[in-house]
Design an enzyme around this catalytic site. Sequence first.
Site, PDB file in Angstrom:
ATOM      1  N   ARG A 118       1.393 -12.643  -5.105  1.00 52.21           N
ATOM      2  CA  ARG A 118       1.667 -11.234  -5.812  1.00 52.21           C
ATOM      3  C   ARG A 118       2.534 -10.666  -4.834  1.00 52.21           C
ATOM      4  O   ARG A 118       3.329  -9.653  -5.360  1.00 52.21           O
ATOM      5  CB  ARG A 118       0.651 -10.509  -6.490  1.00 52.21           C
ATOM      6  CG  ARG A 118      -0.232 -10.040  -4.993  1.00 52.21           C
ATOM      7  CD  ARG A 118      -1.725  -9.666  -5.472  1.00 52.21           C
ATOM      8  NE  ARG A 118      -1.764  -8.120  -5.536  1.00 52.21           N
ATOM      9  CZ  ARG A 118      -2.975  -7.380  -5.900  1.00 52.21           C
ATOM     10  NH1 ARG A 118      -4.037  -8.069  -5.781  1.00 52.21           N
ATOM     11  NH2 ARG A 118      -2.794  -6.094  -5.840  1.00 52.21           N
TER      12      ARG A 118
ATOM     13  N   GLU B 144     -11.537 -11.747 -10.841  1.00 53.45           N
ATOM     14  CA  GLU B 144     -10.060 -11.739 -10.061  1.00 53.45           C
ATOM     15  C   GLU B 144      -9.908 -13.182  -9.762  1.00 53.45           C
ATOM     16  O   GLU B 144      -8.866 -13.585  -9.288  1.00 53.45           O
ATOM     17  CB  GLU B 144     -10.002 -10.906  -8.996  1.00 53.45           C
ATOM     18  CG  GLU B 144     -10.329  -9.569  -9.076  1.00 53.45           C
ATOM     19  CD  GLU B 144     -10.201  -8.765  -7.904  1.00 53.45           C
ATOM     20  OE1 GLU B 144      -8.826  -8.098  -7.932  1.00 53.45           O
ATOM     21  OE2 GLU B 144     -10.883  -8.667  -7.090  1.00 53.45           O
TER      22      GLU B 144
ATOM     23  N   HIS C  10       0.821  -1.095  -0.027  1.00 53.87           N
ATOM     24  CA  HIS C  10       0.117  -0.051   0.012  1.00 53.87           C
ATOM     25  C   HIS C  10       0.917   1.284  -0.034  1.00 53.87           C
ATOM     26  O   HIS C  10       0.346   2.278  -0.615  1.00 53.87           O
ATOM     27  CB  HIS C  10      -0.839  -0.100   1.203  1.00 53.87           C
ATOM     28  CG  HIS C  10      -1.716  -1.145   1.090  1.00 53.87           C
ATOM     29  ND1 HIS C  10      -1.571  -2.426   1.883  1.00 53.87           N
ATOM     30  CD2 HIS C  10      -2.461  -1.788   0.184  1.00 53.87           C
ATOM     31  CE1 HIS C  10      -2.432  -3.419   1.585  1.00 53.87           C
ATOM     32  NE2 HIS C  10      -2.901  -3.077   0.504  1.00 53.87           N
TER      33      HIS C  10
ATOM     34  N   ARG D 124     -10.164   2.459  -5.502  1.00 57.16           N
ATOM     35  CA  ARG D 124      -9.885   1.583  -4.324  1.00 57.16           C
ATOM     36  C   ARG D 124     -10.267   2.072  -3.303  1.00 57.16           C
ATOM     37  O   ARG D 124      -9.586   2.837  -2.440  1.00 57.16           O
ATOM     38  CB  ARG D 124      -8.651   1.228  -4.218  1.00 57.16           C
ATOM     39  CG  ARG D 124      -8.085   0.395  -5.447  1.00 57.16           C
ATOM     40  CD  ARG D 124      -6.550  -0.061  -5.345  1.00 57.16           C
ATOM     41  NE  ARG D 124      -6.014  -1.057  -6.142  1.00 57.16           N
ATOM     42  CZ  ARG D 124      -5.461  -1.130  -7.308  1.00 57.16           C
ATOM     43  NH1 ARG D 124      -4.952   0.304  -7.504  1.00 57.16           N
ATOM     44  NH2 ARG D 124      -4.739  -2.093  -7.984  1.00 57.16           N
TER      45      ARG D 124
ATOM     46  N   ASN E   7      -4.030  -8.296 -11.301  1.00 55.28           N
ATOM     47  CA  ASN E   7      -3.051  -8.467 -10.163  1.00 55.28           C
ATOM     48  C   ASN E   7      -3.314  -9.736  -9.489  1.00 55.28           C
ATOM     49  O   ASN E   7      -2.627 -10.850  -9.242  1.00 55.28           O
ATOM     50  CB  ASN E   7      -3.034  -7.271  -9.368  1.00 55.28           C
ATOM     51  CG  ASN E   7      -2.788  -5.949  -9.889  1.00 55.28           C
ATOM     52  OD1 ASN E   7      -2.173  -6.072 -10.880  1.00 55.28           O
ATOM     53  ND2 ASN E   7      -3.148  -5.205  -9.209  1.00 55.28           N
ATOM     54  N   ASP E   8      -4.754  -9.883  -9.435  1.00 54.33           N
ATOM     55  CA  ASP E   8      -5.192 -11.108  -8.494  1.00 54.33           C
ATOM     56  C   ASP E   8      -5.481 -12.291  -9.341  1.00 54.33           C
ATOM     57  O   ASP E   8      -5.123 -13.458  -8.996  1.00 54.33           O
ATOM     58  CB  ASP E   8      -6.534 -10.795  -7.651  1.00 54.33           C
ATOM     59  CG  ASP E   8      -6.159 -10.238  -6.399  1.00 54.33           C
ATOM     60  OD1 ASP E   8      -5.337 -10.694  -5.637  1.00 54.33           O
ATOM     61  OD2 ASP E   8      -6.589  -9.078  -5.960  1.00 54.33           O
TER      62      ASP E   8
ATOM     63  N   CYS F 240      -8.118  -3.582 -15.101  1.00 56.60           N
ATOM     64  CA  CYS F 240      -7.694  -2.659 -14.159  1.00 56.60           C
ATOM     65  C   CYS F 240      -6.460  -3.035 -13.379  1.00 56.60           C
ATOM     66  O   CYS F 240      -6.118  -2.050 -12.308  1.00 56.60           O
ATOM     67  CB  CYS F 240      -8.829  -2.142 -13.266  1.00 56.60           C
ATOM     68  SG  CYS F 240      -9.602  -3.347 -12.045  1.00 56.60           S
TER      69      CYS F 240
HETATM   70  C1  PEP Z   1      -6.290  -6.671  -9.158  1.00 58.48           C
HETATM   71  O1  PEP Z   1      -6.534  -7.509  -8.462  1.00 58.48           O
HETATM   72  O2  PEP Z   1      -5.771  -6.639 -10.276  1.00 58.48           O
HETATM   73  C2  PEP Z   1      -6.958  -5.205  -8.818  1.00 58.48           C
HETATM   74  C3  PEP Z   1      -6.913  -4.226  -9.425  1.00 58.48           C
HETATM   75  O3  PEP Z   1      -7.314  -5.212  -7.336  1.00 58.48           O
HETATM   76  P1  PEP Z   1      -6.050  -4.754  -6.157  1.00 58.48           P
HETATM   77  O4  PEP Z   1      -4.905  -4.833  -6.878  1.00 58.48           O
HETATM   78  O5  PEP Z   1      -6.443  -3.551  -5.500  1.00 58.48           O
HETATM   79  O6  PEP Z   1      -6.064  -6.203  -5.516  1.00 58.48           O
HETATM   80 MG    MG Z   2      -7.548  -7.298  -6.487  1.00 56.92          MG
END
Ligand code: PEP
Ligand code: MG
Length: 755
Positions: free
Chosen positions: A643, A609, A367, A474, A632-633, A680
Amino acid sequence: MRGALGGPRVLLRRLREVMAEQVSAQDRLDKIVVLIAANMVAEVCSVYVLRVDQTLELYATEGLNRDAVHLTVMRVDEGLVGHVAREAESLALSDAHNHPEFSYRPETGEEIYNSFLGVPILRAGNTLGVLVVQNRARRTYTEEEIEALQTTAMVLAEMIASGELTALAKPGAEPAVRRPLHLKGVVLADGLGLGHVVLHEPRIKVTNVIADDVVKETARLDAAIGKLRHSIDLMLEDDGLAKAGEHRDILEAYRMFAHDRGWMHKMREAVLSGLTAEGAVERVQSDTRARMMRASDPYLRERLHDLDDLANRLLRELIGRARGTEREALPENAILVARNMSPAALLDYDRSRIRGLVLEEGGTTSHVTIVARALGIAAVGQVENAAGLADPGDPMIVDGQAGEVHLRPPGDVEEAYAEKVRFRARRQAQYAALRTRPSVTKDGVHIELHLNAGLLVDLPHVAETGAAGIGLFRTELQFMIASAFPRISEQLKLYRAVLDAAGERPVTFRTLDIGGDKVLPYMRTVEEENPALGWRAIRLGLDRPGLLRSQLRALLRAGAGRDLRIMFPMVAAVEEFDRARAIVERELTHLRKHGHGLPEKVYVGAMVEVPSLLFQLDEILSRADFLSVGSNDLVQFLYAADRSNVRVADRFDPLSPPALRAFRLVAEAGQRHGKPVTLCGELASRPLEAVALAALGFRALSVSPAAIGPVKAMMLELDVSAARKVLLPLLEDKSGMADPRAALSVFAKASGLPL
Ligand code: PEP
Ligand code: MG
């Protein structure tokens, strides 16, 4: 006669007198070696200083041939002195000649000495040189003598660190203490920053290491340890633990160390040898640091941080300074250096003065990283021992493109970076010129570019970048940087501000995505073996509907009179989506009943995700108004690669057929159902990856603010149908050898795409 003459305390007292004398640096060193040799009843005492070129130079000697001073130079992989420097550990031998690493230097005349005792000259765990005594007779140096020599080395460490010896050095062969360092890490936030080091947790500088009165110093040490233990107990008892940002298990570890007899004993011994209480804490910590830094075990390294922090706390008790009072005047062009930092702590600094951030930890999706990106601060993480190596005020360059840091850079490196900064500024100006150009490819395909946001500080980016909207807001970031649950009124205020900043442009609010790596310090959570697979995001929202309901209420009220877009994170089964959507409907009914203004239209979407959703695309698309791929997830779960674990996070390429096929499934299902689908995750922020996504059929991407310019510049030059022709056949390839990244790179180069 054996053993130290007059004991270490007498020696330290004499050394202090020498340190205070108005003599040249060389004379001072010469006097010091004579004193040590006499006190240790050794025929030889020599000081070797580690130079910038990583060699050791003889700076002073009593007993060896003095003509060898400043002439004898050896590598750190050579000889016994090199061994001590390399290992940062004392070496005591009664028969030095027979040690496999013994190396003979004729110019020093040392072959007649059988016994050898070398100790590293350490500062903050870094080796600055080696202090050696030698005896003709075969003798076994006692523990006390080794301790005494280590204590004496502290005085030399201060002398070297003060820069006093630099005048004695040939150009290019200065003492290494202030040497330029090129440190490698990982990219956290793009950008280049030139500035001066500010330590987030300043080290306490110990200026007086030699004691006047040992009894008094022992009492001071004991009292400080008592206070330290008490303060840790208080923190552990304190229910508001979270407020201090401390975690219970860390404090438990602190408590264990603070009662550790070995630690205490070492510090008491150091005081008995003639150091002040502060000097003793530093001496013991420097040894521990040197020892633990060589350990490859991550657990031990983690404990090293704890011990560092504990030693710093103890020094604060001794010096009587409260935590954090040092952090006042932030210089212009500050580079923040820390072991780690909370997002809230970063936001506490005056952004206008920060040029860069360097962390010893920090993951690419942590974060503090997200906040650094939002603030446009160049950041590099995983830089080993950064806070130990840097001194406040040191010049530093943060290269957030390459994931590198230059500490005390030489002039040519600094000049090269200054040029790079000018180049980037020109590029930024070019991107700014594209701000109002629609993102349409050469073959006329409109690819909307939205941005990812989550904080108030992100909002100016909407106008600055000319983004089509906010594709991912977010909402958990507000919760993560707060010290208690934000009230509905606070949430409402933020959401209104976001919608106001976006104006006509759409904003997609994601409901709270907490759990997993996103922890709220003030929320009690259950320990989970696999938090990423645990009670998080929509799962938590459905089980604790109070939290979700209040957030939805704030969102619906903020959206009064406009269109509102809400999406749910981590949906794994359509039934979860149904339940969440039902809560939205209930809240709408509630607000209507109480006469509140309502949004014109509410669009409800789901994030893709969790891989299970890939196999329920028709079901989810018949319910949801839109989908957004959280790559990302999705990639982490697809490949079962955490990750936030640096060992595996980048092990699998999202531009490989399995991941690309997964993304394609979503894009094509969206087209079949006539519903918008976007992506995203961080992936879309990289131009080459964005080429792939456009080729797969994505017509909207949500990227980090800094990526809008580069991705748009690339889109304007892209021929999507040509990219499809390159990419799609590779996804049908069954050889297992297809390399979409390589093929797209060749394509991009041949088409002159700006990457
Ligand atoms: C993701 O998982 O790609 C996403 C955009 O959410 P976060 O990175 O906040 O988990
Ligand atoms: Mg995510």
